[in-house]
Structures are given as C-alpha cells and as structure tokens.
Design a protein around this motif. Sequence first.
Motif, PDB file in Angstrom:
ATOM      1  N   SER A 115      36.554  54.361  41.009  1.00  0.00           N
ATOM      2  CA  SER A 115      36.864  53.506  42.154  1.00  0.00           C
ATOM      3  C   SER A 115      35.945  53.894  43.295  1.00  0.00           C
ATOM      4  CB  SER A 115      38.325  53.650  42.590  1.00  0.00           C
ATOM      5  OG  SER A 115      38.511  54.803  43.396  1.00  0.00           O
TER       6      SER A 115
ATOM      7  N   ALA B 263      42.656  47.898  40.537  1.00  0.00           N
ATOM      8  CA  ALA B 263      41.667  47.016  41.159  1.00  0.00           C
ATOM      9  C   ALA B 263      41.796  45.599  40.618  1.00  0.00           C
ATOM     10  CB  ALA B 263      40.257  47.555  40.921  1.00  0.00           C
TER      11      ALA B 263
ATOM     12  N   ASP C  34      40.876  42.679  43.479  1.00  0.00           N
ATOM     13  CA  ASP C  34      39.664  43.124  44.167  1.00  0.00           C
ATOM     14  C   ASP C  34      38.448  42.369  43.631  1.00  0.00           C
ATOM     15  OD1 ASP C  34      41.365  44.905  45.364  1.00  0.00           O
ATOM     16  OD2 ASP C  34      40.426  46.717  44.541  1.00  0.00           O
TER      17      ASP C  34
ATOM     18  N   THR D 278      34.487  46.779  42.863  1.00  0.00           N
ATOM     19  CA  THR D 278      34.962  48.157  42.696  1.00  0.00           C
ATOM     20  C   THR D 278      33.732  49.021  42.434  1.00  0.00           C
ATOM     21  OG1 THR D 278      36.566  49.572  41.550  1.00  0.00           O
ATOM     22  CG2 THR D 278      35.413  47.933  40.214  1.00  0.00           C
TER      23      THR D 278
ATOM     24  N   ALA E 232      39.747  54.305  48.059  1.00  0.00           N
ATOM     25  CA  ALA E 232      40.561  53.294  47.394  1.00  0.00           C
ATOM     26  C   ALA E 232      40.926  53.745  45.982  1.00  0.00           C
ATOM     27  CB  ALA E 232      39.810  51.974  47.329  1.00  0.00           C
ATOM     28  N   TRP E 233      42.141  53.481  45.603  1.00  0.00           N
ATOM     29  CA  TRP E 233      42.661  53.677  44.256  1.00  0.00           C
ATOM     30  C   TRP E 233      42.504  55.108  43.752  1.00  0.00           C
ATOM     31  CZ3 TRP E 233      45.759  50.191  44.705  1.00  0.00           C
ATOM     32  CH2 TRP E 233      45.448  48.877  45.021  1.00  0.00           C
TER      33      TRP E 233
END
Length: 308
Positions: free
Chosen positions: A110, A124, A129, A132, A114-115
């Motif tokens: 990621s 994602a 999203d 990524t 994020a994540w």
Amino acid sequence: MRIAFAGTPEPAVPTLRALLDSPRHEVVAVVTRPAAPAGRGRRTTPSPVAELAGAAGVPVLAPDKAGDPEFLAQLAELAVDSCAVVAYGALLPRRALDVPVRGWVNLHFSLLPAWRGAAPVQHALLHGDDVTGASTFLIEEGLDTGPVYGVVTETIRPDDTAGDLLGRLAVSGAGLMVATMDGIEDGSLVAVPQPSDGVSLAPKITVDDARVEWTAPGRHVDRLVRACTPNPGAWTTFRGERLKLGPVRLRGSNDLEPGHLAVERREVAVGTATLDVVLGDVQAPGKRPMPATDWARGARIEAGERLG
C-alpha cells in the motif's frame, strides 16, 4: 550487503528472486513460516519462498516464533547487515529487530500510511481506491508505522481482483526492494517518517466478511467479490447451501429485488439495493467452478428463488 530474506507466500517470491539476482547483495539465509498442511490432501509442503530458497541453495530457517533463542542465535551468527521482509506472516519482537545492524526492511503493498495491516490490497479494492502501490519501510514494533524508504504506485483497474493487483504489485515491489537495499548500502537513501494524517487500517478479511449481502449497493457487491478473489473467496447461500462466487459485473439496470435471480439464456442476474449484477463463475458444494448459466441450468432455478 549480507541479507536475510523473510517471507512465506507466493507474492514474496519475486522479491526473493530479485535479491538473489542482484550483483550487489548476498542472500545468506531465508526465514519462512514452518511447513503447513495445504490442499485437498492436507499434505505438508514447504512455503513457496522455501521452495525457491532450496532450489537456489540458500539455507532455510523456519522458527515457530521469530523470538526463539535458537533462531536469534542463528541470525546473529550469519552477521547479516539487513533483513528484507515480504509477507512473512509473524510478528517480529524487539530482540529480533535488533539483530541486523541496518534493521528489517518491509515491503508493504500500500501507499503508507494508508492501509496498514494484513490485507492492504483487499481493502484498497473494497473501498474503491483508484490508485494504490507498494512501500518499503524500516520495521518498528508498531503496526506498519516505521519510516518509509520508497514507494511505487499502481493504478487499480475496474476489473482487478485482489489476486490480479497483488500479482502486479509483487513484481513492481520486487524492484523497489532491490533499489531500497542499494540505497541503504551506499547511503543515498534515508527513511522518512510517515505523516500523521491519512492513516487507515486493513485488518484481515475473514470468511464471514466475504459473505455477500444482497441488500448492499451493486457497486459494493462488485468490489467485495473482487476484493475476496481468490482469498478468502466471496460467497452466498442458495437453497440453504453455500455458493462461492467469482467476479460479477454491474448490469446497468435495477429490475430485481435484492437477492432475487433472473435466469436468461446468456446470463444470470441478481438484484441488489441498486444496480443488478450479473454472475460470473460460481461453485456449488462438491462441484468445480462453472459459468453461472451452466449452474442455473443444472439447478433448475424456479421463478421467485433468490440468493442469500
């Protein structure tokens, strides 16, 4: 540099192969999870990473826990400069993190922060999203919180499954890991702390999480199924039995009540809270995956029947 590589599943293999091929680094050992039963026969087989290491003649260490004293002693004897990590699958205690002089460097799928967590690719996709990527960072004791060395980005395609996207990230991430190790070795790369904003978490998606709720919007159903393909596998129920689902597509109409089936010659549609979806492959208990139209003919679906 002298490197120990820690990883277990197939997505870690491209990075190990890239490091083995690098003229600037020497992989002196591979650390992986112990062999576990797999497949229908539940045969105990080595991990994909262990198989590649064995073929390359690299010693394999498979401790039950990364904090085992025997394992830590073996790691110290190897005098590694750094440990490269991709999907190892176990927590690394402080006493393990302190062994290599330049630390443990993780490839995470990621764009951190994020994540953070076990299932970044799946989340994602699930959250829609558009972009990524993968990040290399210095491992700390926190969950994916360490400073970042580098990133690569990847556009998420409308029909991507988690398997598709992870496959591409595993390849691009392998190059990123080699470049990161090069930069650490020559001193040209400095890890940058992650920003405090933009943090999101990506916990493991369970089998229960992978159950399709037909009262959800059609777009959510589409994302959930793709996020759970191939693992843990999206599913619903039909006539009281579990039915596994492959990727679906949005139909562009809202003619059906949630869960209700419409069987046509070339497609099988299901209603959701918004747009209907068209089923792709499905797998009934004890059967192989098959096109939904073949399944529907064999099941002799009656008017008014539904999924879930």
